[in-house]
Design a protein around this motif. Structure first.
Motif, PDB file in Angstrom:
ATOM      1  N   VAL A  83       0.821  -1.207   0.000  1.00  0.00           N
ATOM      2  CA  VAL A  83       0.000   0.000   0.000  1.00  0.00           C
ATOM      3  C   VAL A  83       0.858   1.261   0.000  1.00  0.00           C
ATOM      4  O   VAL A  83       1.859   1.342   0.722  1.00  0.00           O
ATOM      5  N   THR A  84       0.455   2.237  -0.794  1.00  0.00           N
ATOM      6  CA  THR A  84       1.039   3.575  -0.761  1.00  0.00           C
ATOM      7  C   THR A  84      -0.097   4.591  -0.655  1.00  0.00           C
ATOM      8  O   THR A  84      -1.052   4.532  -1.431  1.00  0.00           O
ATOM      9  N   VAL A  85       0.026   5.503   0.308  1.00  0.00           N
ATOM     10  CA  VAL A  85      -0.982   6.545   0.512  1.00  0.00           C
ATOM     11  C   VAL A  85      -0.406   7.879   0.054  1.00  0.00           C
ATOM     12  O   VAL A  85       0.693   8.269   0.463  1.00  0.00           O
ATOM     13  N   LEU A  86      -1.145   8.590  -0.788  1.00  0.00           N
ATOM     14  CA  LEU A  86      -0.745   9.921  -1.258  1.00  0.00           C
ATOM     15  C   LEU A  86      -1.602  10.958  -0.558  1.00  0.00           C
ATOM     16  O   LEU A  86      -2.823  10.964  -0.706  1.00  0.00           O
ATOM     17  N   GLU A  87      -0.969  11.828   0.212  1.00  0.00           N
ATOM     18  CA  GLU A  87      -1.679  12.854   0.972  1.00  0.00           C
ATOM     19  C   GLU A  87      -1.208  14.234   0.547  1.00  0.00           C
ATOM     20  O   GLU A  87      -0.021  14.539   0.562  1.00  0.00           O
ATOM     21  N   ALA A  88      -2.162  15.090   0.175  1.00  0.00           N
ATOM     22  CA  ALA A  88      -1.825  16.419  -0.332  1.00  0.00           C
ATOM     23  C   ALA A  88      -1.203  17.309   0.736  1.00  0.00           C
ATOM     24  O   ALA A  88      -0.320  18.125   0.441  1.00  0.00           O
ATOM     25  N   GLN A  89      -1.665  17.171   1.970  1.00  0.00           N
ATOM     26  CA  GLN A  89      -1.193  18.045   3.039  1.00  0.00           C
ATOM     27  C   GLN A  89       0.042  17.451   3.725  1.00  0.00           C
ATOM     28  O   GLN A  89       0.478  16.347   3.404  1.00  0.00           O
ATOM     29  N   GLY A  90       0.560  18.176   4.688  1.00  0.00           N
ATOM     30  CA  GLY A  90       1.752  17.722   5.394  1.00  0.00           C
ATOM     31  C   GLY A  90       1.450  16.909   6.621  1.00  0.00           C
ATOM     32  O   GLY A  90       2.348  16.610   7.415  1.00  0.00           O
ATOM     33  N   HIS A  91       0.203  16.516   6.795  1.00  0.00           N
ATOM     34  CA  HIS A  91      -0.205  15.738   7.967  1.00  0.00           C
ATOM     35  C   HIS A  91      -1.399  14.872   7.607  1.00  0.00           C
ATOM     36  O   HIS A  91      -2.113  15.147   6.631  1.00  0.00           O
ATOM     37  N   ALA A  92      -1.632  13.862   8.411  1.00  0.00           N
ATOM     38  CA  ALA A  92      -2.787  12.990   8.219  1.00  0.00           C
ATOM     39  C   ALA A  92      -3.968  13.504   9.044  1.00  0.00           C
ATOM     40  O   ALA A  92      -3.823  14.344   9.920  1.00  0.00           O
ATOM     41  N   GLY A  93      -5.148  12.993   8.748  1.00  0.00           N
ATOM     42  CA  GLY A  93      -6.313  13.285   9.579  1.00  0.00           C
ATOM     43  C   GLY A  93      -7.468  13.949   8.884  1.00  0.00           C
ATOM     44  O   GLY A  93      -8.600  13.891   9.356  1.00  0.00           O
ATOM     45  N   ASP A 152      -2.269  -2.011  -8.785  1.00  0.00           N
ATOM     46  CA  ASP A 152      -3.324  -2.867  -9.331  1.00  0.00           C
ATOM     47  C   ASP A 152      -4.698  -2.254  -9.086  1.00  0.00           C
ATOM     48  O   ASP A 152      -5.606  -2.386  -9.911  1.00  0.00           O
ATOM     49  N   LYS A 153      -4.821  -1.591  -7.936  1.00  0.00           N
ATOM     50  CA  LYS A 153      -6.087  -0.961  -7.553  1.00  0.00           C
ATOM     51  C   LYS A 153      -5.797   0.392  -6.920  1.00  0.00           C
ATOM     52  O   LYS A 153      -4.703   0.635  -6.401  1.00  0.00           O
ATOM     53  N   LEU A 154      -6.799   1.268  -6.952  1.00  0.00           N
ATOM     54  CA  LEU A 154      -6.683   2.582  -6.313  1.00  0.00           C
ATOM     55  C   LEU A 154      -7.958   2.868  -5.533  1.00  0.00           C
ATOM     56  O   LEU A 154      -9.062   2.580  -6.014  1.00  0.00           O
ATOM     57  N   ILE A 155      -7.793   3.427  -4.348  1.00  0.00           N
ATOM     58  CA  ILE A 155      -8.938   3.865  -3.543  1.00  0.00           C
ATOM     59  C   ILE A 155      -8.872   5.379  -3.445  1.00  0.00           C
ATOM     60  O   ILE A 155      -7.905   5.933  -2.923  1.00  0.00           O
ATOM     61  N   CYS A 156      -9.894   6.053  -3.944  1.00  0.00           N
ATOM     62  CA  CYS A 156      -9.964   7.510  -3.928  1.00  0.00           C
ATOM     63  C   CYS A 156     -10.878   7.941  -2.788  1.00  0.00           C
ATOM     64  O   CYS A 156     -12.063   7.589  -2.773  1.00  0.00           O
ATOM     65  N   THR A 157     -10.347   8.694  -1.824  1.00  0.00           N
ATOM     66  CA  THR A 157     -11.125   9.068  -0.638  1.00  0.00           C
ATOM     67  C   THR A 157     -11.387  10.564  -0.541  1.00  0.00           C
ATOM     68  O   THR A 157     -11.928  11.024   0.463  1.00  0.00           O
ATOM     69  N   VAL A 158     -11.025  11.342  -1.560  1.00  0.00           N
ATOM     70  CA  VAL A 158     -11.134  12.802  -1.438  1.00  0.00           C
ATOM     71  C   VAL A 158     -12.596  13.239  -1.499  1.00  0.00           C
ATOM     72  O   VAL A 158     -13.426  12.606  -2.151  1.00  0.00           O
ATOM     73  N   PRO A 159     -12.937  14.345  -0.824  1.00  0.00           N
ATOM     74  CA  PRO A 159     -14.318  14.851  -0.854  1.00  0.00           C
ATOM     75  C   PRO A 159     -14.734  15.264  -2.260  1.00  0.00           C
ATOM     76  O   PRO A 159     -13.889  15.539  -3.126  1.00  0.00           O
ATOM     77  N   PHE A 160     -16.039  15.354  -2.477  1.00  0.00           N
ATOM     78  CA  PHE A 160     -16.559  15.714  -3.803  1.00  0.00           C
ATOM     79  C   PHE A 160     -15.944  16.999  -4.365  1.00  0.00           C
ATOM     80  O   PHE A 160     -15.575  17.040  -5.539  1.00  0.00           O
ATOM     81  N   PRO A 161     -15.829  18.097  -3.578  1.00  0.00           N
ATOM     82  CA  PRO A 161     -15.265  19.323  -4.169  1.00  0.00           C
ATOM     83  C   PRO A 161     -13.834  19.143  -4.665  1.00  0.00           C
ATOM     84  O   PRO A 161     -13.421  19.817  -5.617  1.00  0.00           O
ATOM     85  N   VAL A 162     -13.073  18.261  -4.028  1.00  0.00           N
ATOM     86  CA  VAL A 162     -11.693  17.992  -4.458  1.00  0.00           C
ATOM     87  C   VAL A 162     -11.687  17.003  -5.618  1.00  0.00           C
ATOM     88  O   VAL A 162     -10.901  17.131  -6.566  1.00  0.00           O
ATOM     89  N   LEU A 163     -12.572  16.032  -5.576  1.00  0.00           N
ATOM     90  CA  LEU A 163     -12.676  15.049  -6.649  1.00  0.00           C
ATOM     91  C   LEU A 163     -12.914  15.721  -7.997  1.00  0.00           C
ATOM     92  O   LEU A 163     -12.385  15.286  -9.027  1.00  0.00           O
ATOM     93  N   ASP A 164     -13.678  16.792  -7.989  1.00  0.00           N
ATOM     94  CA  ASP A 164     -14.009  17.495  -9.225  1.00  0.00           C
ATOM     95  C   ASP A 164     -12.777  18.147  -9.863  1.00  0.00           C
ATOM     96  O   ASP A 164     -12.810  18.506 -11.043  1.00  0.00           O
ATOM     97  N   ASP A 221     -11.156  25.624   3.248  1.00  0.00           N
ATOM     98  CA  ASP A 221     -10.075  24.649   3.225  1.00  0.00           C
ATOM     99  C   ASP A 221      -9.980  24.047   1.826  1.00  0.00           C
ATOM    100  O   ASP A 221     -10.927  23.419   1.347  1.00  0.00           O
ATOM    101  N   PRO A 222      -8.842  24.214   1.128  1.00  0.00           N
ATOM    102  CA  PRO A 222      -8.755  23.764  -0.272  1.00  0.00           C
ATOM    103  C   PRO A 222      -8.842  22.250  -0.437  1.00  0.00           C
ATOM    104  O   PRO A 222      -9.151  21.773  -1.531  1.00  0.00           O
TER     105      PRO A 222
END
Length: 485
Positions: free
Chosen positions: A69-79, A296-308, A425-426
């Motif tokens: 697993v690899t997690v890509l996070e836009a910000q400098g922290h999790a949560g 092989d697979k990707l899980i997208c968890t971003v909110p709708f405004p970011v998904l767009d 919050d962007p």
């Protein structure tokens, strides 16, 4: 986020849109939630977009099952939208800027709170009178007791006065909440018509007046689907107590992140997701450099405004694209005041209030030692939208005025003030999913439907939306989808 909820004792509580539900979890007993994910077949390479609670849960469960697993996070922290304010507060004080309350029936959240050894304490104090402020009138009530409705300048009918707040709430939503407890099929056919009505129309259809609608605190819902509101309220209706994590709710995402240290890439916003017959590639930027990672697979968890804002190749389904662009997010803001003295205690008050001018006021450090205290103004709906458009200085001044109306004396006690507006919050674009009339039927199931090698999670894909429980539930669901795909 934050409808007012009437518990069985009749006391009004505001529960963050952030946020409420029955003890039924897709008809799954709690014992099944505790079972670890067992890998089916060879290990998969999985890319997860977003290190909020949904992404962290999916990553943790997939890693435990032996996947790469690899997690890509836009910000400098999790949560994500779980954020606790500490610095520059004095004396070790802390306050929640995002998800704040954990109902004792939210089993997905409680599973990991227990697993990570995080102690809980009650969110609300057990002493001090709670205040309700409606049309410039403040009415105080003992803990667990409802305010005296006759003291408010509202035109209740004789029946409504006889029912009291608890009775009015049961008349408005009682039957619907019972139906909403079973979430094995969503939306439930018995509540389909509720998705075609606003909350106000639904409440009036139950024979209640405008005064009852106002007293029950449903104004922040505005154009929200009645079914969406019923779902949100049902998510905590059967809870006996609301809790918080000792030391701050961000201890939960931090506990996940600590166990995934080498799996998370921070400062890595994803700009493009491209599928092929054999897998999926995410393009992201980091330190000014464009990078790619394939799984092989990707899980997208971003909110709708970011998904767009993310480019997909091939494009997402027309319905999911519409959902990302059309679903409104609830507006929530929180303004935090550090005060030199908990001055409200002199009058025997708890420092908690339900108001019609903004939302709620919390004495967030009521269980923390020391003379200093914290008051937080929890802006919801239209008041939050207005505040979000102000400058920081304007927002602080506006908030002082609102709190002064309820608890006079704040201005002279302030040592520090700051605000968090989730609309601004962007990486959130708002506080939580809040679907309008007709959108639950149109978009809910589509929001969580996999497309090729891409799976979707996040509170906006769960019937437990607006709560940490929804994010965790959705992450666990997506992990199981990927595991068995």
């Amino acid at each position: 986020m934050g409808p007012k909820l009437i518990d069985r004792s009749g006391r009004r509580k505001f529960l963050k849109l952030g946020a409420l539900a029955s003890a039924s979890f897709y008809s799954a007993p709690f014992s099944s939630l505790a079972q670890e994910l067992t890998r089916s077949g060879p290990a998969k390479r999985v890319v997860i977009v977003g290190a909020g609670l949904a992404g962290l849960t999916a990553a943790f469960e997939l890693v435990q099952a032996g996947h790469d697993v690899t997690v890509l996070e836009a910000q400098g922290h999790a949560g994500g939208r779980v954020r606790t304010l500490r610095d520059p507060l004095a004396d070790g004080l802390y306050a929640e800027l995002g998800a704040a309350r954990i109902p004792d029936n939210h089993e997905y959240t409680l599973k990991y709170v227990k697993q990570f050894g995080l102690p809980l304490v009650p969110f609300y104090p057990t002493s001090g009178r709670t205040s309700t402020f409606v049309r410039n009138v403040r009415v105080d009530a003992e803990p667990g007791a409802p305010p005296d409705l006759k003291k408010f300048p509202l035109a209740f009918s004789p029946e409504e006065l006889s029912l009291g707040l608890g009775g009015m709430f049961d008349k408005a939503m009682g039957e619907a909440l019972h139906v909403a407890e079973n979430r094995s099929v969503w939306p439930p056919p018995a509540l389909a018509s509720a998705d075609q009505q606003t909350v106000k129309a639904f409440v009036q259809g139950r024979g209640l007046s405008d005064a009852a609608y106002e007293a029950l605190g449903f104004q922040p819902f505005g154009t929200t689907s009645a079914l969406e509101a019923i779902t949100l309220v049902s998510s905590g209706h059967s809870a006996k107590q609301l809790n918080k994590i000792v030391g701050g709710n961000d201890q939960l995402p931090k506990a996940f992140a600590k166990r995934l240290t080498d799996k998370i890439i921070y400062g890595a916003p994803v700009t493009r997701i491209e599928q092929s017959a054999s897998g999926v590639t995410a393009t992201y930027s980091q330190h000014g450099t464009t990078r790619r990672i394939t799984g092989d697979k990707l899980i997208c968890t971003v909110p709708f405004p970011v998904l767009d804002r993310v480019e997909f190749a091939p494009r997402l389904s027309p319905l999911k694209t519409r959902a990302a662009r059309e679903v409104k997010y609830g507006s929530l803001s929180r303004v935090t005041f550090q005060v030199r003295e908990r001055y409200w205690l002199r009058d025997g008050l708890s420092g908690f209030a339900n108001t019609d001018i903004a939302g709620e006021i919390w004495s967030s450090a009521h269980d923390q030692p020391g003379a200093r205290g914290l008051l937080q103004l929890y802006l919801q709906g239209a008041s939050s939208e207005r505040a979000s458009k102000m400058s920081e200085d304007e927002r602080i001044r506006y908030s002082i005025e609102q709190v002064e109306r309820v608890f006079p004396g704040l201005r002279s006690q302030i040592e520090y003030a700051s605000s968090q507006c989730w609309d601004n919050d962007p990486w959130s674009g708002g506080a939580t999913r809040l679907m309008n009339v007709g959108q639950v039927t149109a978009f809910h199931n589509e929001s969580r439907r996999p497309e090729g090698h891409v799976h979707f999670a996040g509170e906006h894909t769960s019937t437990w939306f607006a709560w940490m429980n929804g994010a965790i539930e959705s992450g666990s669901r997506a992990a199981r989808e990927v595991n068995t795909a």
